[in-house]
Structures are given as C-alpha cells and as structure tokens.
Design a protein around this motif. Sequence first.
Motif, PDB file in Angstrom:
ATOM      1  N   ARG A  52       0.866  -1.191   0.000  1.00 51.97           N
ATOM      2  CA  ARG A  52       0.000   0.000   0.000  1.00 51.97           C
ATOM      3  C   ARG A  52       0.894   1.228   0.000  1.00 51.97           C
ATOM      4  O   ARG A  52       1.567   1.536   0.991  1.00 51.97           O
ATOM      5  CB  ARG A  52      -0.876  -0.039   1.253  1.00 51.97           C
ATOM      6  CG  ARG A  52      -1.852   1.104   1.408  1.00 51.97           C
ATOM      7  CD  ARG A  52      -2.623   0.875   2.704  1.00 51.97           C
ATOM      8  NE  ARG A  52      -3.324   2.066   3.142  1.00 51.97           N
ATOM      9  CZ  ARG A  52      -4.608   2.307   2.910  1.00 51.97           C
ATOM     10  NH1 ARG A  52      -5.339   1.455   2.248  1.00 51.97           N
ATOM     11  NH2 ARG A  52      -5.172   3.413   3.357  1.00 51.97           N
ATOM     12  N   CYS A  53       0.897   1.925  -1.088  1.00 50.99           N
ATOM     13  CA  CYS A  53       1.714   3.130  -1.210  1.00 50.99           C
ATOM     14  C   CYS A  53       1.190   4.197  -0.253  1.00 50.99           C
ATOM     15  O   CYS A  53      -0.035   4.370  -0.086  1.00 50.99           O
ATOM     16  CB  CYS A  53       1.637   3.637  -2.655  1.00 50.99           C
ATOM     17  SG  CYS A  53       2.634   5.113  -2.943  1.00 50.99           S
ATOM     18  N   CYS A  54       2.136   4.920   0.383  1.00 51.35           N
ATOM     19  CA  CYS A  54       1.699   5.919   1.367  1.00 51.35           C
ATOM     20  C   CYS A  54       1.233   7.205   0.695  1.00 51.35           C
ATOM     21  O   CYS A  54       0.755   8.118   1.365  1.00 51.35           O
ATOM     22  CB  CYS A  54       2.794   6.192   2.397  1.00 51.35           C
ATOM     23  SG  CYS A  54       4.178   7.129   1.748  1.00 51.35           S
ATOM     24  N   HIS A  55       1.388   7.300  -0.642  1.00 51.28           N
ATOM     25  CA  HIS A  55       0.891   8.500  -1.326  1.00 51.28           C
ATOM     26  C   HIS A  55      -0.618   8.421  -1.494  1.00 51.28           C
ATOM     27  O   HIS A  55      -1.372   9.057  -0.775  1.00 51.28           O
ATOM     28  CB  HIS A  55       1.596   8.661  -2.690  1.00 51.28           C
ATOM     29  CG  HIS A  55       1.049   9.795  -3.493  1.00 51.28           C
ATOM     30  ND1 HIS A  55       0.778   9.682  -4.839  1.00 51.28           N
ATOM     31  CD2 HIS A  55       0.699  11.060  -3.132  1.00 51.28           C
ATOM     32  CE1 HIS A  55       0.308  10.833  -5.273  1.00 51.28           C
ATOM     33  NE2 HIS A  55       0.247  11.681  -4.255  1.00 51.28           N
ATOM     34  N   ARG A  56      -1.069   7.589  -2.424  1.00 53.42           N
ATOM     35  CA  ARG A  56      -2.516   7.524  -2.621  1.00 53.42           C
ATOM     36  C   ARG A  56      -3.012   6.078  -2.601  1.00 53.42           C
ATOM     37  O   ARG A  56      -3.939   5.722  -3.313  1.00 53.42           O
ATOM     38  CB  ARG A  56      -2.914   8.257  -3.900  1.00 53.42           C
ATOM     39  CG  ARG A  56      -4.255   8.980  -3.736  1.00 53.42           C
ATOM     40  CD  ARG A  56      -4.734   9.610  -5.028  1.00 53.42           C
ATOM     41  NE  ARG A  56      -3.966  10.797  -5.402  1.00 53.42           N
ATOM     42  CZ  ARG A  56      -4.067  11.376  -6.609  1.00 53.42           C
ATOM     43  NH1 ARG A  56      -4.869  10.861  -7.530  1.00 53.42           N
ATOM     44  NH2 ARG A  56      -3.349  12.440  -6.895  1.00 53.42           N
ATOM     45  N   THR A  57      -2.327   5.248  -1.810  1.00 53.05           N
ATOM     46  CA  THR A  57      -2.739   3.882  -1.416  1.00 53.05           C
ATOM     47  C   THR A  57      -2.690   2.831  -2.532  1.00 53.05           C
ATOM     48  O   THR A  57      -3.197   1.724  -2.360  1.00 53.05           O
ATOM     49  CB  THR A  57      -4.159   3.842  -0.774  1.00 53.05           C
ATOM     50  OG1 THR A  57      -5.144   3.960  -1.802  1.00 53.05           O
ATOM     51  CG2 THR A  57      -4.331   4.903   0.297  1.00 53.05           C
ATOM     52  N   ALA A  58      -2.087   3.136  -3.666  1.00 57.33           N
ATOM     53  CA  ALA A  58      -2.025   2.116  -4.723  1.00 57.33           C
ATOM     54  C   ALA A  58      -1.244   0.896  -4.225  1.00 57.33           C
ATOM     55  O   ALA A  58      -0.318   1.011  -3.412  1.00 57.33           O
ATOM     56  CB  ALA A  58      -1.352   2.685  -5.967  1.00 57.33           C
ATOM     57  N   GLY A  73       3.496   2.012  -9.152  1.00 53.51           N
ATOM     58  CA  GLY A  73       3.085   2.125 -10.550  1.00 53.51           C
ATOM     59  C   GLY A  73       2.175   3.299 -10.828  1.00 53.51           C
ATOM     60  O   GLY A  73       1.820   3.551 -11.985  1.00 53.51           O
ATOM     61  N   TYR A  74       1.790   4.060  -9.784  1.00 51.16           N
ATOM     62  CA  TYR A  74       0.838   5.152  -9.988  1.00 51.16           C
ATOM     63  C   TYR A  74       1.580   6.454 -10.313  1.00 51.16           C
ATOM     64  O   TYR A  74       1.364   7.046 -11.397  1.00 51.16           O
ATOM     65  CB  TYR A  74      -0.021   5.284  -8.729  1.00 51.16           C
ATOM     66  CG  TYR A  74      -1.341   6.018  -8.894  1.00 51.16           C
ATOM     67  CD1 TYR A  74      -1.677   6.691 -10.067  1.00 51.16           C
ATOM     68  CD2 TYR A  74      -2.267   6.037  -7.857  1.00 51.16           C
ATOM     69  CE1 TYR A  74      -2.880   7.346 -10.201  1.00 51.16           C
ATOM     70  CE2 TYR A  74      -3.485   6.697  -7.974  1.00 51.16           C
ATOM     71  CZ  TYR A  74      -3.782   7.357  -9.148  1.00 51.16           C
ATOM     72  OH  TYR A  74      -4.982   8.018  -9.270  1.00 51.16           O
ATOM     73  N   HIS A  75       2.468   6.911  -9.408  1.00 52.42           N
ATOM     74  CA  HIS A  75       3.200   8.159  -9.658  1.00 52.42           C
ATOM     75  C   HIS A  75       4.697   8.014  -9.458  1.00 52.42           C
ATOM     76  O   HIS A  75       5.412   9.004  -9.396  1.00 52.42           O
ATOM     77  CB  HIS A  75       2.695   9.283  -8.737  1.00 52.42           C
ATOM     78  CG  HIS A  75       1.212   9.427  -8.689  1.00 52.42           C
ATOM     79  ND1 HIS A  75       0.440   8.849  -7.702  1.00 52.42           N
ATOM     80  CD2 HIS A  75       0.348  10.064  -9.517  1.00 52.42           C
ATOM     81  CE1 HIS A  75      -0.840   9.123  -7.910  1.00 52.42           C
ATOM     82  NE2 HIS A  75      -0.927   9.856  -9.012  1.00 52.42           N
ATOM     83  N   GLY A  76       5.145   6.765  -9.249  1.00 58.90           N
ATOM     84  CA  GLY A  76       6.585   6.516  -9.212  1.00 58.90           C
ATOM     85  C   GLY A  76       7.290   6.749  -7.894  1.00 58.90           C
ATOM     86  O   GLY A  76       8.527   6.720  -7.855  1.00 58.90           O
ATOM     87  N   TRP A  77       6.561   6.993  -6.817  1.00 56.03           N
ATOM     88  CA  TRP A  77       7.257   7.078  -5.523  1.00 56.03           C
ATOM     89  C   TRP A  77       8.010   5.764  -5.337  1.00 56.03           C
ATOM     90  O   TRP A  77       7.483   4.674  -5.627  1.00 56.03           O
ATOM     91  CB  TRP A  77       6.268   7.298  -4.373  1.00 56.03           C
ATOM     92  CG  TRP A  77       5.653   8.674  -4.325  1.00 56.03           C
ATOM     93  CD1 TRP A  77       5.383   9.485  -5.388  1.00 56.03           C
ATOM     94  CD2 TRP A  77       5.220   9.366  -3.163  1.00 56.03           C
ATOM     95  NE1 TRP A  77       4.813  10.655  -4.968  1.00 56.03           N
ATOM     96  CE2 TRP A  77       4.702  10.613  -3.592  1.00 56.03           C
ATOM     97  CE3 TRP A  77       5.205   9.091  -1.808  1.00 56.03           C
ATOM     98  CZ2 TRP A  77       4.184  11.566  -2.707  1.00 56.03           C
ATOM     99  CZ3 TRP A  77       4.690  10.022  -0.911  1.00 56.03           C
ATOM    100  CH2 TRP A  77       4.189  11.255  -1.364  1.00 56.03           C
ATOM    101  N   THR A  78       9.217   5.877  -4.814  1.00 53.17           N
ATOM    102  CA  THR A  78      10.120   4.726  -4.777  1.00 53.17           C
ATOM    103  C   THR A  78      10.514   4.429  -3.335  1.00 53.17           C
ATOM    104  O   THR A  78      10.829   5.358  -2.572  1.00 53.17           O
ATOM    105  CB  THR A  78      11.376   5.036  -5.622  1.00 53.17           C
ATOM    106  OG1 THR A  78      10.944   5.346  -6.959  1.00 53.17           O
ATOM    107  CG2 THR A  78      12.338   3.864  -5.655  1.00 53.17           C
TER     108      THR A  78
HETATM  109  S1  FES Z   1      -0.160   6.245  -5.144  1.00 58.92           S
HETATM  110 FE1  FES Z   1       1.865   5.538  -5.177  1.00 58.92          FE
HETATM  111  S2  FES Z   1       2.986   7.158  -6.049  1.00 58.92           S
HETATM  112 FE2  FES Z   1       0.966   7.891  -5.997  1.00 58.92          FE
END
Ligand code: FES
Length: 339
Positions: A52-58, A73-78
């Motif tokens: 679960r990505c901490c940006h927008r939960t992808a 895969g959503y906005h590339g946070w690594t």
């Molecule tokens: S939800 Fe993962 S980078 Fe935006």
Amino acid sequence: MLVTKQPVLRRFWYALMPMSSLEDGPKPFTLLGENIVLWKKEDGTPAALRDRCCHRTAKLSKGFVEGDNIVCGYHGWTYDCSGACVKIPQNPGNAIPAGAKVPSFHCQEKYGYVWVALEDPLRPIPDFPEDGAPGYRRIFQFYEEWKTSPVRMMENSFDNAHFSFVHKANFGILDQPTPAPYTFTDTDYGFEAETMVPIRNPQAGHQITGTSDAITNRHLINRYYLPFCRRFGCMYPTSGIDHIIYNCATPIDDDHIILVQWLYRNDSEEAVSTQTLIDWDAAITAEDRGILEATDPDACIDTRRRIEFHMPSDKPGLMIRKQLLDLLTAHGEVEVFRT
Ligand code: FES
Ligand SMILES: [Fe+2]
C-alpha cells in the motif's frame, strides 16, 4: 481459532511462494490478512513491505523493481526495503517528508521459498536436515490455495485414521480402519510422532514405494513444527527409499491457506522422474483437499468440542491443539472464535 485475531501468530516465519515467482517482478501475497508485496533485490535476496503506497494507497505490487527498490506504478514514488520513500519523481531535489514510508516485514529465502514474519520472530525458520544432505534431491511439488484453516491442515497431517477412508482408492486399507499407534517425542519445535503403517501398494505406486509387494509398510517419522509446518517422513523399509514431504499451511486469512509442499527423495531422476513424484503426491493430496474443504475451517483448539476427541488415534490432534493453546496463553491471548 480465527488466526487473524491471534497476534502471536504474526511472530512466526511462513513460506509464502517460490523465489522463482519473483523473477518477473513484484508479487502480492496476503498473510494473516495482511497485504504484502514481495520483490527480489539485486543481490538475489527478497524483501517485503505492506502492499500500500503511502501517497494515494495504490498497491505497490502493481509497480516495478528498480535496483534494490520498488517503484509505485501510480506516480513513481520509490521505496527501499526498509519501507522508506527514497524518491518522489515530481519533486526532485527537495527533502522527502519524514512520514513518507510504509511498514516493512522480516523476509528471507530458505529451501527455495520466500519466508516472511510479520513481527519479530519467536524462533528461526525450522531446520529441515534433508536439505542439501548427500544423496537427497529436493523436488518442488505444488503450491495452491485451499479453503480451509491451517489448524485443520495440521490435524489432518497426523491423523492416520483417515487413510482407510479418504485414501481408500489409493494406499488406504478400508477393512483395516484401526490405525497403528504413534510413539511421541517432545522437541523444541513441537513434537515427533513415529509409527509403522501397513498400506496397499497398487501397481501405480510400485515406482514410488520401490517394491511390488501387494501390501507394504511405511515407517513414518512425522514432525510438527509450531504453528503450521509438518514433516511427513515416510520411509519404505523394503526398498530403503525415503519419501519425505514438508508442508507449510501458510494462513492467508481465517478460511484460506496456501499449501506449500516439497519433497526429498534419496533416489535419482533416472529411477523415478520428478513429474511422476509430483503427479503421485498431487493425486493423494487432492483427496485430502476434497475432504478438508468440506469441513468447517473454524477449528477449535480448546476442549469445547469434546465430541471430536472420542477417537483414541486423535492424540496428535490434541497435542497440536494443546501446543497452540499453550502458545496463546504464554503470550496473554485467549482463543478467538467466530461468533
Ligand atoms: S499512489 Fe503511489 S505514487 Fe501515488
Ligand atoms: Fe491424507
């Protein structure tokens, strides 16, 4: 027992999937209800984070691997393997916010599988002595989801009373329903249970058993590894062949497991092919699956369901339940049931 409601179970290692599954990118897995992403780092070792990505939960498992890191895969946070966000592509050159991270889990490779412990493990991954021993080959047999609980799977693993019924079309002897008694030894990982079991030996099994006798014996040295692993140590005294299966009933949630199974044999590919050994055990295990998926997965480990205990051969089942119950008690937990 509802396994997702017993926190102490998060403190054991579980085999999740073959390492080879990570060759083509990150993979998701649900362990005890926790969504995990697994990937392989450049040095070949595995890593595990909450999926679960901490940006927008992808789900990070929808992303890709870059060096040692995983990229959303959503906005590339690594993220690195500790879960720290190390790159926000839209904001280069600026500090990464301190809260930009996701939880990480203990993760390592053993026996060709990725193992994960969700919290600090109480004990190491069990030692399986046949692995790498001279004369033994390791064979990956299968990996499949079953609709049952790990407690049910463990009970079944030591229940010799089911052979005559569930496996009557195979090795079970229907008119000999009284199972041979076990001899038990306590171990630091659980217990060992030894017995000698007569079995039918149909022609299709001659290659596996190494003998053409109509009835042959299995000398079983089985082991229970708290909480949900077992060794089925089957030796055929007539032929000297060892057929040693390890299973992990890895809990996905309260009603599902991944059944991980692999095998050690002290013979050669020329003697019996890998595919023959996979097909043989898959057919037997399918019989177990058929009956286990017909049971209620809410296996109770206390003594409320006394009716289940009125079979003298169920002693290993009782021992498993007692060890699980003792584990909960030692960690201040009570068994949680479905209501
Ligand atoms: S939800 Fe993962 S980078 Fe935006
Ligand atoms: Fe069985």
